[in-house]
Design an enzyme around this catalytic site. Structure first.
Site, PDB file in Angstrom:
ATOM      1  N   SER A  12      21.693 -27.753   4.648  1.00  0.00           N
ATOM      2  CA  SER A  12      20.763 -27.571   5.759  1.00  0.00           C
ATOM      3  C   SER A  12      21.515 -27.049   6.976  1.00  0.00           C
ATOM      4  O   SER A  12      21.019 -26.222   7.744  1.00  0.00           O
ATOM      5  CB  SER A  12      20.091 -28.913   6.103  1.00  0.00           C
ATOM      6  OG  SER A  12      19.235 -29.283   5.047  1.00  0.00           O
ATOM      7  N   ASP A  58      13.291 -15.763   5.989  1.00  0.00           N
ATOM      8  CA  ASP A  58      11.928 -15.637   6.526  1.00  0.00           C
ATOM      9  C   ASP A  58      11.041 -14.935   5.503  1.00  0.00           C
ATOM     10  O   ASP A  58       9.909 -15.329   5.256  1.00  0.00           O
ATOM     11  CB  ASP A  58      11.930 -14.779   7.807  1.00  0.00           C
ATOM     12  CG  ASP A  58      12.296 -15.585   9.048  1.00  0.00           C
ATOM     13  OD1 ASP A  58      12.516 -14.974  10.103  1.00  0.00           O
ATOM     14  OD2 ASP A  58      12.363 -16.821   8.939  1.00  0.00           O
ATOM     15  N   GLN A  90     -15.273 -40.889 -11.122  1.00  0.00           N
ATOM     16  CA  GLN A  90     -14.984 -40.354  -9.799  1.00  0.00           C
ATOM     17  C   GLN A  90     -13.522 -40.373  -9.428  1.00  0.00           C
ATOM     18  O   GLN A  90     -13.026 -39.483  -8.754  1.00  0.00           O
ATOM     19  CB  GLN A  90     -15.782 -41.106  -8.728  1.00  0.00           C
ATOM     20  CG  GLN A  90     -17.031 -40.374  -8.344  1.00  0.00           C
ATOM     21  CD  GLN A  90     -17.750 -41.020  -7.170  1.00  0.00           C
ATOM     22  OE1 GLN A  90     -17.262 -41.970  -6.572  1.00  0.00           O
ATOM     23  NE2 GLN A  90     -18.904 -40.491  -6.860  1.00  0.00           N
ATOM     24  N   GLU A 108      15.734 -22.919  -0.252  1.00  0.00           N
ATOM     25  CA  GLU A 108      15.364 -21.985   0.806  1.00  0.00           C
ATOM     26  C   GLU A 108      15.048 -22.720   2.093  1.00  0.00           C
ATOM     27  O   GLU A 108      14.170 -22.326   2.856  1.00  0.00           O
ATOM     28  CB  GLU A 108      14.188 -21.103   0.354  1.00  0.00           C
ATOM     29  CG  GLU A 108      14.598 -20.247  -0.832  1.00  0.00           C
ATOM     30  CD  GLU A 108      13.892 -18.916  -0.907  1.00  0.00           C
ATOM     31  OE1 GLU A 108      13.424 -18.413   0.133  1.00  0.00           O
ATOM     32  OE2 GLU A 108      13.821 -18.386  -2.004  1.00  0.00           O
TER      33      GLU A 108
END
Lengths: 335, 264, 383
Positions: free
Chosen positions: C132, C240, C279, C364
């Site tokens: 990071s 980007d 449900q 990414e």
């Protein structure tokens, strides 16, 4: 010593079969096709002739098989240019024989060689050719040939309006029968001006490494497909085969998965079988496979899918898990 | 090297076959046609030869107009030009009548070094057209070819027969049918060419463009005729048993005893 | 549930990708995942189909299309196997820097071969101590005459070992910090470049992830992309662009997971009826559909914005990547649950979708980093 016959003096109107001899060995499918053709010959009162193209008589390894065959006569064409199978020259030779002896029918086994040769002859003579015929009969003095069209489940019956009637006959569709009398063996003498030439040159031959399994002649076959889930389960079929005196067969996908060697593949690209009893474990019955075993006398299918093609064509279908049933079967049989 | 010609065929999508009740032939016009799967190997061979020798590849097909998308697909795979052989007179052709038309079209495209076809179609499955066409053209043919290349201006082919593989040398021109197992990898169509071919149409040749004898066309020119068709009904013909594995295994044992496969 | 209207050419693209998925990927995807094996055949097929050239300008042999088309292809392909798609999409991360920052010689040299699928690319930024915190990279590129000498290592690099071209970000001037990095084109045969071990992954197992080693790796100076100091600009602009691709990948995975579990729920009879009738189950699928449609609208809306030539795409591409990968993770996890015991079995692909989806929240730029980026971009609009 063979009796020699000039090309123009060959007897006419026979039923002729192509005797495929490769590197001195007669392919037994040429003998298989004699069985239905003998019947046709009897019905139409015509002689059955086997034609073989070779370079030397003494090099034929299984001449005995030819002597025992159903043929009434065997015609050899002998020339060193015929040593290798070269379809352009082979076709020309057979065309000359057909033009001269005007057979009523001319038939080939549907081997790769037969399938390469017969169409060239049909084209040269502008006559019809039926492929992969698996049944022949005489109706209203005409030969009617039947063949499945594998794309769909359709059986077509065909006739040929031209003569000779020509067809390639499915391998394994008929079994070999033996004759009572030894056929007359003759050598055809070709005119001096016949050109013994081919545009092809065979540079090399690499035989297949695989040895033929006894699958094609097995009386009982236990076969496995994807429904057995994995290789270990599939291998258990060998145990069952041992107990039943059977051979083990397989479908295409499991061969490609590596569960068993490719020689055990039953189907269009594998072996065609005609056992008395065929037991398919976890096989859905894709056409490529069923075409290879549909002539089994008694078919047992074990599958979880009621709609599977093999289930529908089986004499007895058991709807259940192939793996579990095989295990239980082996347990019970070992007691 | 002179051009390469590839003959392709449109075959009915499995499950959609309809047989004309009168002529007993396949009704091709109304069908959704797909490219005969084996023809892809032929087109792949053409593509590879084109890469190596930089030759022109022409793809031709005999069929009704709904074959055009297949010609376009073939173009996007490896062809430079498309030709459709289409005429009502061709309908109902057997392999002889088909080979006759193909041979005339191929002759019209002479000179050529090679004609490639798939081994057989999945509908007729005769595998006859390649050698038959070659015979009508008076040139050699090889079937079940797994590899093909040029050496000293001669074709070298590896072809398969029932006993093994042969390496065959022959001068062009040659007709070859490619074995469906020849390639481990077969290319998909090219996006650029798929876009390019949208605005292209194949050249169309009718009977009149090919100098054909009408007696040799269609049903008339087809010595082999289907006299009867019967559908192999996939109805269960035997007994279907359900139950737990234990019961089913017992049933099998019973049958084995009955059939004499095991002794009591 | 919305049908997106595509141009004729876009339809041809989608049909072609579908054909490739059906023929070259579908029959083998589960096996490749199980055996963690990279098969070059589907990549070869994508290459032969011109699909590596989607975003490469026409003058260099590509189709000159944009994000929208790239995402159409990636979404469709991911439906068949996200692993194969990772190999495919990562190649764009390698070609995009050349398109944006390459000089004419570099573009002429590399782009045509990339477009034709003859050369596969990879993008190498991450190092063991710099994930990071990308700015913490330590690989050095020292200028020596007409060459740069690279020393260091990268890890977790997609397409390591199978790529021909690697875009490598290295420090040319450590003193300048973030402004001291440069991007280089390293070719697989460059002296001193080697590929390390192949990682064993939780998902995306059909793709290859490796370490890369630079031991006095000597490359000619014309391999510099852009100018010295532009390394992180190259990296960030590339990421980007790539984020929408991740978005599309998430869509494909989620679509496949929803479809298979829904079909199961509709045919699985328990208590005398299909479980879809309950449900708890049908509402779960309703939720899946809501999230999937929203995600899809987001992806293609963003690509349209990017393709319009907009410069400020960082924020929106981060939003796309963050939202869609979280959606894919949610949908695949619920898909397993909806399939019950079957969902847990490796004979069924739904567990593969779940494992594949997880990586999208990490690579990414982790979704935590994405949120940092979004927050930072957001404030620019509301000063």
């Amino acid at each position: 010593m063979l009796e020699k016959v000039e090309l123009e003096n060959l007897s006419k109107g026979n039923i002729v079969a192509y005797g495929e001899i490769y590197r001195g060995e007669l392919n037994t499918s040429s003998l298989e096709i004699l069985s239905p053709l003998k019947e046709i010959g009897k019905t139409l009162n015509k002689k059955l002739v086997l034609v073989c193209l070779i370079d030397s008589l003494k090099d034929i390894k299984n001449l005995e098989e030819i002597r025992k065959s159903l043929a009434d006569e065997v015609w050899f064409v002998i020339n060193e240019e015929l040593k290798d199978f070269r379809e352009d020259l082979y076709a020309e030779v057979l065309v000359k024989i057909i033009e001269s002896s005007q057979p009523y029918g001319f038939f080939f086994p549907a081997t790769k060689i037969g399938m390469s040769l017969a169409p060239r002859i049909a084209g040269a003579l502008n006559i019809g050719l039926c492929a992969h015929v698996n049944s022949l009969e005489v109706k209203d003095n005409q030969i009617v040939m039947a063949r499945p069209t594998y794309g769909e489940n359709i059986i077509a019956k065909l006739i040929s309006k031209s003569t000779p009637v020509m067809a390639t006959i499915s391998l394994g569709a008929f079994s070999i029968k033996y004759g009572i009398e030894e056929p007359l063996m003759k050598e055809i003498v070709f005119p001096k001006d016949f050109v013994w030439k081919s545009k092809l040159k065979i540079r090399n031959f690499t035989p297949f490494k695989k040895k033929p399994t006894k699958l094609s002649t097995a009386k009982v076959i236990v076969a496995g497909g994807r429904g057995l889930k994995n290789k270990e389960n599939f291998q258990k079929l060998f145990e069952l085969a041992e107990i039943l005196g059977a051979e083990v067969g397989a479908t295409r996908p499991v061969c490609y998965e590596g569960w068993v060697e490719e020689e055990r593949m039953i189907g269009i690209s594998g072996v065609i079988v005609r056992p008395k009893v065929y037991i398919g474990f976890g096989i859905s019955g894709a056409l490529q496979h069923t075409v290879g075993m549909e002539n089994s006398e008694y078919i047992i299918a074990i599958n979880t899918d009621k709609e599977a093609p093999l289930v529908k064509m089986a004499n007895l279908a058991l709807i259940g898990d192939a793996e579990k049933i095989l295990d239980l079967l082996l347990k019970k049989l070992s007691k | 090297m002179e051009k390469i010609i590839v003959c392709i065929k449109g075959v009915p999508k499995p499950g959609t076959i309809k047989v004309d009740p009168e002529t007993h032939t396949l009704k091709r016009e109304s069908l959704e046609l797909i490219l005969n799967p084996n023809d892809r190997a032929a087109l792949e061979m053409a593509g590879r030869l084109k890469n190596t020798y930089n030759t022109e590849v022409i793809v031709i097909s005999m069929g009704p107009p709904n074959v055009v998308p297949l010609l376009k697909h073939a173009y996007a795979l490896s062809a430079d030009q498309m030709i459709l052989l289409s005429d009502k007179a061709f309908a109902g052709s057997d392999t002889l009548a088909t080979s006759y038309v193909l041979a005339k079209a191929i002759k019209k495209l002479s000179p050529f070094s090679l004609v490639l076809m798939g081994l057989k179609s999945i509908d007729g499955e005769t595998a006859q057209v390649p050698p038959e066409t070659a015979s009508l053209l008076g040139i050699p043919s090889l079937t079940n070819v797994k590899n093909l290349f040029m050496e000293n201006n001669k074709w070298i082919a590896i072809r398969e027969i029932d006993y093994g593989e042969e390496e065959v040398e022959v001068e062009p021109p040659l007709v070859v049918s490619i074995s469906p197992t020849a390639f481990d990898y077969i290319r998909p169509p090219s996006l650029k060419k798929l876009i390019e071919v949208k605005s292209k149409e194949p050249l169309v040749w009718q009977a009149k463009d090919l100098d054909l004898d009408p007696q040799k066309l269609g049903l008339q020119g087809s010595p082999t005729q289907v006299v009867e068709v019967s559908e192999k009904k996939m109805e269960a013909k035997g007994i279907i048993l359900e139950g737990n594995p234990e019961e089913l295994a017992e049933k099998l044992l019973e049958i084995f005893k009955e059939k004499g496969l095991i002794r009591l | 549930m919305i049908k997106y209207s595509l141009s004729e050419e876009q339809k041809i693209l989608v049909d072609l990708v579908t054909q490739i998925g059906e023929e070259y990927i579908k029959p083998y995807a589960l096996k490749w995942d199980e055996e963690e094996v990279f098969d070059e055949k589907p990549i070869r097929a994508l290459a032969d189909a011109d699909l590596f050239g989607i975003i490469i300008p026409k003058e260099y042999g590509g189709l000159g299309w944009g994000s929208f088309e790239m995402c159409l292809a990636v979404e469709k392909l991911s439906y068949y196997c996200a692993g194969v798609t990772t190999t495919y999409a990562a190649a764009f991360l390698g070609s995009y820097p050349i398109i944006l920052f390459g000089n004419e010689e570099q573009k002429k040299k590399y782009l045509p071969e990339i477009a034709r699928g003859k050369k596969v690319c990879a993008f190498a930024l991450t190092e063991p101590q710099a994930g990071s915190d990308a700015f913490a990279i330590k690989t050095i590129a020292k200028k020596e005459g007409d060459f740069y000498i690279l020393n260091g290592m990268k890890h977790f690099i997609t397409n390591g070992g199978i790529a021909d071209i690697y875009i490598v970000v290295a420090m040319t001037d450590p003193a300048k910090g973030a402004r001291g990095a440069s991007a280089f084109i390293v070719e697989k045969n460059d002296p001193g470049f080697s590929v390390g071990k192949k990682e064993k992954k939780l998902g995306l197992r059909a793709s290859v992830t490796t370490e890369l080693f630079f031991n006095d790796c000597k490359i000619p100076k014309d391999r510099l992309l852009g100018k010295e100091g532009m390394g992180f600009i190259v990296a960030l602009r590339t990421l980007d662009f790539g984020r929408c691709g991740v978005g599309a990948q998430a869509l494909g995975i989620a679509q496949a997971a929803m479809e298979i579990s829904l079909k199961h729920a509709n045919s699985r009879i328990q208590f005398g009826q299909p479980i879809y009738n309950f449900q708890a189950v049908s509402h779960t699928f309703a939720e899946m559909a809501i999230k999937l449609e929203a995600a899809r609208a987001l992806v293609y809306n963003a690509t349209k914005y990017i393709d319009s030539g907009a410069k400020d795409i960082t924020g929106i591409s981060s939003i796309v990547k963050c939202f869609t990968s979280d959606v894919a993770m949610w949908i695949t996890e619920r898909a397993i649950q909806m399939m019950g015991g079957f969902g847990y079995m490796r004979d069924y692909p739904v567990q593969k979708y779940f494992r594949d989806a997880k990586c999208l929240q990490i690579y990414e730029g982790t979704n935590e980093i994405q949120r940092n980026i979004i927050a930072r971009e957001l404030i620019k609009y509301y000063k």
